[in-house]
Design an enzyme around this catalytic site. Structure first.
Site, PDB file in Angstrom:
ATOM      1  N   GLU A  77      -7.338 -10.347  -6.636  1.00 48.10           N
ATOM      2  CA  GLU A  77      -8.387 -11.000  -6.112  1.00 48.10           C
ATOM      3  C   GLU A  77      -8.070 -12.641  -6.304  1.00 48.10           C
ATOM      4  OE1 GLU A  77      -8.642  -8.112  -7.709  1.00 48.10           O
ATOM      5  OE2 GLU A  77      -9.901  -6.818  -7.207  1.00 48.10           O
ATOM      6  N   GLY A 135      -9.978  -3.299  -5.710  1.00 48.96           N
ATOM      7  CA  GLY A 135     -10.718  -2.103  -6.061  1.00 48.96           C
ATOM      8  C   GLY A 135     -10.048  -0.820  -6.285  1.00 48.96           C
ATOM      9  N   GLU A 152      -9.635  -0.838  -9.755  1.00 53.79           N
ATOM     10  CA  GLU A 152     -10.643  -0.791 -10.580  1.00 53.79           C
ATOM     11  C   GLU A 152     -11.311   0.841 -10.583  1.00 53.79           C
ATOM     12  OE1 GLU A 152     -12.740  -4.028  -8.383  1.00 53.79           O
ATOM     13  OE2 GLU A 152     -13.180  -4.741 -10.435  1.00 53.79           O
ATOM     14  N   ALA A 197     -10.551  -3.631  -1.757  1.00 54.65           N
ATOM     15  CA  ALA A 197     -11.766  -3.945  -0.716  1.00 54.65           C
ATOM     16  C   ALA A 197     -11.184  -4.174   0.678  1.00 54.65           C
ATOM     17  CB  ALA A 197     -12.716  -5.153  -1.333  1.00 54.65           C
TER      18      ALA A 197
HETATM   19  N1  COA Z   1      -8.439  -4.780   3.700  1.00 57.18           N
HETATM   20  C1  COA Z   1      -8.486  -4.614   5.240  1.00 57.18           C
HETATM   21  N2  COA Z   1      -7.157  -4.700   5.398  1.00 57.18           N
HETATM   22  C2  COA Z   1      -6.040  -4.692   4.822  1.00 57.18           C
HETATM   23  C3  COA Z   1      -6.194  -4.629   3.463  1.00 57.18           C
HETATM   24  C4  COA Z   1      -7.354  -4.818   3.073  1.00 57.18           C
HETATM   25  N3  COA Z   1      -7.429  -4.977   1.532  1.00 57.18           N
HETATM   26  N4  COA Z   1      -4.784  -5.044   2.960  1.00 57.18           N
HETATM   27  C5  COA Z   1      -4.124  -4.663   3.969  1.00 57.18           C
HETATM   28  N5  COA Z   1      -4.676  -4.638   5.121  1.00 57.18           N
HETATM   29  C6  COA Z   1      -4.152  -4.459   6.371  1.00 57.18           C
HETATM   30  C7  COA Z   1      -3.420  -5.524   6.984  1.00 57.18           C
HETATM   31  O1  COA Z   1      -4.174  -6.687   7.612  1.00 57.18           O
HETATM   32  C8  COA Z   1      -2.469  -4.962   7.859  1.00 57.18           C
HETATM   33  O2  COA Z   1      -3.121  -4.801   9.377  1.00 57.18           O
HETATM   34  P1  COA Z   1      -2.366  -4.918  10.527  1.00 57.18           P
HETATM   35  O3  COA Z   1      -1.336  -4.079  10.507  1.00 57.18           O
HETATM   36  O4  COA Z   1      -3.349  -4.738  11.684  1.00 57.18           O
HETATM   37  O5  COA Z   1      -1.671  -6.281  10.571  1.00 57.18           O
HETATM   38  C9  COA Z   1      -2.131  -3.672   7.411  1.00 57.18           C
HETATM   39  O6  COA Z   1      -3.144  -3.459   6.578  1.00 57.18           O
HETATM   40  C10 COA Z   1      -0.864  -3.553   6.517  1.00 57.18           C
HETATM   41  O7  COA Z   1      -0.876  -4.439   5.741  1.00 57.18           O
HETATM   42  P2  COA Z   1       0.537  -5.393   5.344  1.00 57.18           P
HETATM   43  O8  COA Z   1       0.147  -6.583   4.440  1.00 57.18           O
HETATM   44  O9  COA Z   1       1.051  -5.730   6.601  1.00 57.18           O
HETATM   45  O10 COA Z   1       1.490  -4.080   4.810  1.00 57.18           O
HETATM   46  P3  COA Z   1       2.451  -4.487   3.526  1.00 57.18           P
HETATM   47  O11 COA Z   1       2.799  -2.840   3.494  1.00 57.18           O
HETATM   48  O12 COA Z   1       3.370  -5.592   3.690  1.00 57.18           O
HETATM   49  O13 COA Z   1       1.474  -4.646   2.354  1.00 57.18           O
HETATM   50  C11 COA Z   1      -0.337  -4.384   0.761  1.00 57.18           C
HETATM   51  C12 COA Z   1       0.396  -3.748   1.889  1.00 57.18           C
HETATM   52  C13 COA Z   1      -1.575  -3.572   0.551  1.00 57.18           C
HETATM   53  C14 COA Z   1       0.479  -4.769  -0.354  1.00 57.18           C
HETATM   54  C15 COA Z   1      -0.820  -5.780   1.670  1.00 57.18           C
HETATM   55  O14 COA Z   1      -1.492  -5.746   2.542  1.00 57.18           O
HETATM   56  C16 COA Z   1      -1.837  -6.648   0.390  1.00 57.18           C
HETATM   57  O15 COA Z   1      -1.565  -7.066  -0.475  1.00 57.18           O
HETATM   58  N6  COA Z   1      -3.193  -6.405   0.578  1.00 57.18           N
HETATM   59  C17 COA Z   1      -4.317  -7.141  -0.061  1.00 57.18           C
HETATM   60  C18 COA Z   1      -4.623  -6.476  -1.264  1.00 57.18           C
HETATM   61  C19 COA Z   1      -5.665  -7.123  -1.972  1.00 57.18           C
HETATM   62  O16 COA Z   1      -5.830  -8.305  -2.137  1.00 57.18           O
HETATM   63  N7  COA Z   1      -6.706  -6.374  -2.318  1.00 57.18           N
HETATM   64  C20 COA Z   1      -7.813  -7.008  -3.042  1.00 57.18           C
HETATM   65  C21 COA Z   1      -8.771  -7.139  -1.992  1.00 57.18           C
HETATM   66  S1  COA Z   1     -10.097  -7.955  -3.025  1.00 57.18           S
END
Ligand code: COA
Length: 689
Positions: free
Chosen positions: A125, A102, A105, A63
């Site tokens: 989550e 998501g 999912e 999400a």
């Molecule tokens: N929603 C919005 N923005 C997100 C996001 C999300 N779910 N996941 C990552 N981003 C953004 C980060 O804020 C970052 O933005 P920035 O460049 O402006 O700082 C960018 O995407 C890259 O993320 P980052 O974490 O720096 O890169 P990464 O390659 O180290 O990791 C992920 C990528 C996806 C593994 C990590 O961002 C992550 O774990 N995200 C959350 C996933 C999550 O919890 N999803 C469930 C949501 S309920």
């Protein structure tokens, strides 16, 4: 505006691609476009199979976290999952990068899943104080059984492709994931049979194993609401019909979005990413791999931990010790760390006894004993061997870089990389600016820390940087509490009850009491002005009670099991008597409040002195380096939520006690008197000290 969802023909199947950089998060615009696309395809004649994939670096990473502070906007992820599952033709997810939350999912609602060899899936989550809200808690148990599903959901861990295949999360692992997914989609269409998890009964499980899993995850939650909610939600998958389970999951997940714990964890998520952004430091190199070859000088616990962390991230490492026997001991230490399941092999680390091996390194990290003259000698020798481009870092945990920079020939390339022990596990790295460190060095330090999977926090040099300087202060109210009437186990229980991973006295026993003892002596000798020190810890050290390593410290130990020690009573009585105090118990809440007040006060000084750049950086440091509970978002987030004025009153009361000798930091007073929060602070508002 171009749509974030594209469709095209893909050798007999329809290819549905999401294109929403940077991580294909399910923002409202994506959800709307995907819902429209699925509805159009369902109504279109002639579509017989489809592949759901993403452009860019990753499958959907979940999400859109930035939308969580506002009310939910339809359609929700659960609606998309329902549409996918009900599709009149089979849809197969082609997963590359990460399919998280998501994203996973959506993949679960598809009729098949093919994953790239280096991809990962997960439902993280709980790490944001939530449970999956798009059917994940109901479909996953139907795929792999409730016990395994609960393990994935309550831990929030990422599952790599090979394990995903062995757990049955995916149908196939492929090198060409689009091709693999298309082949599966065509095969399902050809067979006219495909699996809809929502129509299945939950996979059977052993009732004893399920009870055990429920109990284990509830116990482990230790104050966190999300894992407990995950236990309940996975339980619904076996107790109530699928539709009812989905409805309950959605209600619970939406309610958790506005919970203080989820807000705190989201603030921490933002803080971790914000910490990597530093004014005037290029962010393009955040993940650069230009450090291919590194040297670590010093093969003690810290040096070997750093070497193992580097090797695990694919950096070639040479570990240098002073002599052949010391190198042999370091080599054995490395072997112990790397001979664990999943660890990289010992062969990636060369252990030598001659600094000349550092000649062609991109980076050298000094991790020798915390002694100024030894560090100066090692840095000077290393600097005389390496090229002028080599980054030289010190892993000192207290010494200001001003006192070390004179040893290196190019001070622009000299910085602090302060790892935390055990360095291959702990996720914080303080990236410390020396007096002349340039932007390139800082940017490479940040990139390296990120590559190691750690959270970098940039700070200016100062005694103890951010973390240890705060620790030196907030330990004092804990020490004073012992003089007033608490026992070490009372203080530890109060802070563990608040959510700390370990109380300060248990931590001190683990680290060794002699470390703090030596630091205090050095600070005293250097004339550093500190608040009154309680002598109890010194007495323990002087009697050889150095913690776990001597079997006695604040506690006594047999085979690393901790017990309260009645012998401590005599020390406590002596300390109270020395201060003329009649011992009386202290309640846990007021002890925690004192600790928070002291942290907030010292944090204000760090901000004012510009040692820390922003309040959220301080939160990241205490959470990832010092066991502050993640779900409270860090100490300054916690104080902000409560409001600063009561902490100012408490700080004033403590400062007025003649034997405490504290001062209220001007910035703390400034904010509290205006009823402002730390996080409302823009850097231009900070009155500079
Ligand atoms: N929603 C919005 N923005 C997100 C996001 C999300 N779910 N996941 C990552 N981003 C953004 C980060 O804020 C970052 O933005 P920035 O460049 O402006 O700082 C960018 O995407 C890259 O993320 P980052 O974490 O720096 O890169 P990464 O390659 O180290 O990791 C992920 C990528 C996806 C593994 C990590 O961002 C992550 O774990 N995200 C959350 C996933 C999550 O919890 N999803 C469930 C949501 S309920």
């Amino acid at each position: 505006m171009t749509s974030p969802v594209h469709i095209s023909e893909h050798a007999g199947a329809v290819l549905i691609e999401i294109d929403h950089p940077p991580v294909n998060a399910l923002s409202a615009s994506v959800r709307t476009a995907l819902a429209d696309t699925l509805a159009r395809l369902a109504a279109a004649p002639g579509v017989t199979s489809a592949v759901l994939a993403c452009r860019g670096a990753s499958f959907v990473a979940g999400a859109d976290i930035t939308e969580f502070d506002a009310p939910p906007v339809m359609p929700l992820t659960g609606d998309l999952c329902a549409a996918l599952e009900a599709s009149p033709f089979p849809v197969v997810a082609a997963i590359h990068g990460t399919a998280l939350g998501g994203g996973f999912e959506l993949a679960l609602a598809c009729h098949g899943r093919v994953i790239a060899r280096d991809a990962q899936v997960g439902l993280p989550e709980v790490r944001l104080g939530l449970i999956p809200g798009g059917g994940g808690t109901q479909r996953l148990p139907r795929l792999i059984g409730p016990v395994a599903a609960l393990e994935m959901i309550a831990s929030g861990r990422m599952v790599p492709a090979a394990e995903a295949a062995s757990l049955g999360l995916v149908d196939a692992v492929a090198t060409d994931v689009l091709k693999g997914a298309r082949t599966l989609a065509l095969a399902l269409a050809g067979a006219r049979r495909w699996r809809k998890l929502g129509s299945q009964n939950p996979a059977p499980s052993d009732p004893a194993a399920w009870d055990d899993a429920r109990r284990r995850w509830t116990q482990r939650a230790r104050g966190q609401a999300a894992p407990v909610a995950a236990v309940a939600a996975v339980g619904w998958s076996v107790m109530v019909p699928f539709c009812e389970g989905l409805a309950r999951e959605r209600r619970a997940s939406l309610a958790m979005r506005v919970s203080p714990q989820s807000r705190a964890l989201r603030a921490l998520f933002r803080a971790e990413r914000q910490a990597t952004k530093v004014p005037h430091v290029a962010s393009g190199v955040r993940r650069s791999r230009d450090i291919a070859d590194a040297g670590v000088v010093g093969g003690g616990l810290m040096g070997t931990g750093i070497a193992v962390a580097l090797a695990a991230a694919g950096v070639r490492v040479t570990l240098v010790e002073v002599s052949q026997p010391a190198a042999q001991a370091a080599s054995e230490r490395v072997q112990r760390l790397t001979h664990r399941p999943g660890a990289r092999s010992h062969a990636d680390i060369d252990v030598v006894s001659d600094l000349v091996a550092l000649r062609s390194k991109d980076l050298v990290i000094e991790a020798v004993t915390e002694d100024l003259s030894v560090k100066l000698r090692v840095l000077a020798e290393a600097a005389s061997i390496v090229s002028t481009d080599t980054l030289i870092a010190t892993n000192t945990s207290y010494l200001p870089l001003e006192s070390l920079a004179s040893a290196v020939s190019v001070p622009e390339r000299f910085l602090g990389l302060h790892f935390f022990s055990p360095a291959h596990v702990m996720r914080l790295v303080e990236v410390v600016r020396g007096p002349q460190t340039d932007a390139t060095a800082i940017s490479k330090g940040i990139a390296l820390a990120r590559r190691l999977g750690k959270h970098p926090v940039v700070c200016r040099s100062s005694e103890g940087f951010i973390g240890n300087r705060l620790l030196m202060r907030w330990r004092l109210p804990c020490d004073y509490a012992l003089e007033e009437g608490a026992r070490p186990e009372d203080v530890d229980a109060a802070l563990e009850g608040y959510g700390f991973a370990m109380g300060p006295f248990a931590v001190a026993d683990l680290a060794g009491l002699d470390i703090g003892y030596a630091t205090r002596r050095r600070l005293r000798e250097a004339g550093v002005r500190l608040p009154r020190h309680a002598p109890l810890a010194d007495w323990l050290c002087e009697d050889g009670r150095l913690g776990q390593k001597t079997g006695r410290g604040w506690y006594k130990y047999d085979e690393a099991r901790k017990h309260t020690d009645p012998e401590i009573d005599a020390y406590l009585a002596r300390a109270s008597e020395a201060r003329g105090i009649t011992r009386a118990p202290i309640n846990p809440e007021s002890l925690v409040a004192r600790v928070l007040a002291v942290i907030a006060n010292e944090a204000s000084a760090l901000l004012q002195e510009q040692v820390a750049m922003r309040p959220s950086d301080i939160d990241v440091v205490l959470v990832h380096g010092y066991g502050f509970p993640t779900w409270r978002g860090g100490p300054l987030h916690a104080v902000d939520q409560f409001g600063l004025p009561p902490f100012l009153s408490l700080m004033e009361e403590l400062a007025a006690r003649p034997d405490w000798g504290w001062e209220v930091a001007p910035l703390f007073r400034h904010l509290a008197e205006r009823n402002r929060t730390f996080h409302s602070l823009a850097s231009e508002d900070v009155p500079r000290g």
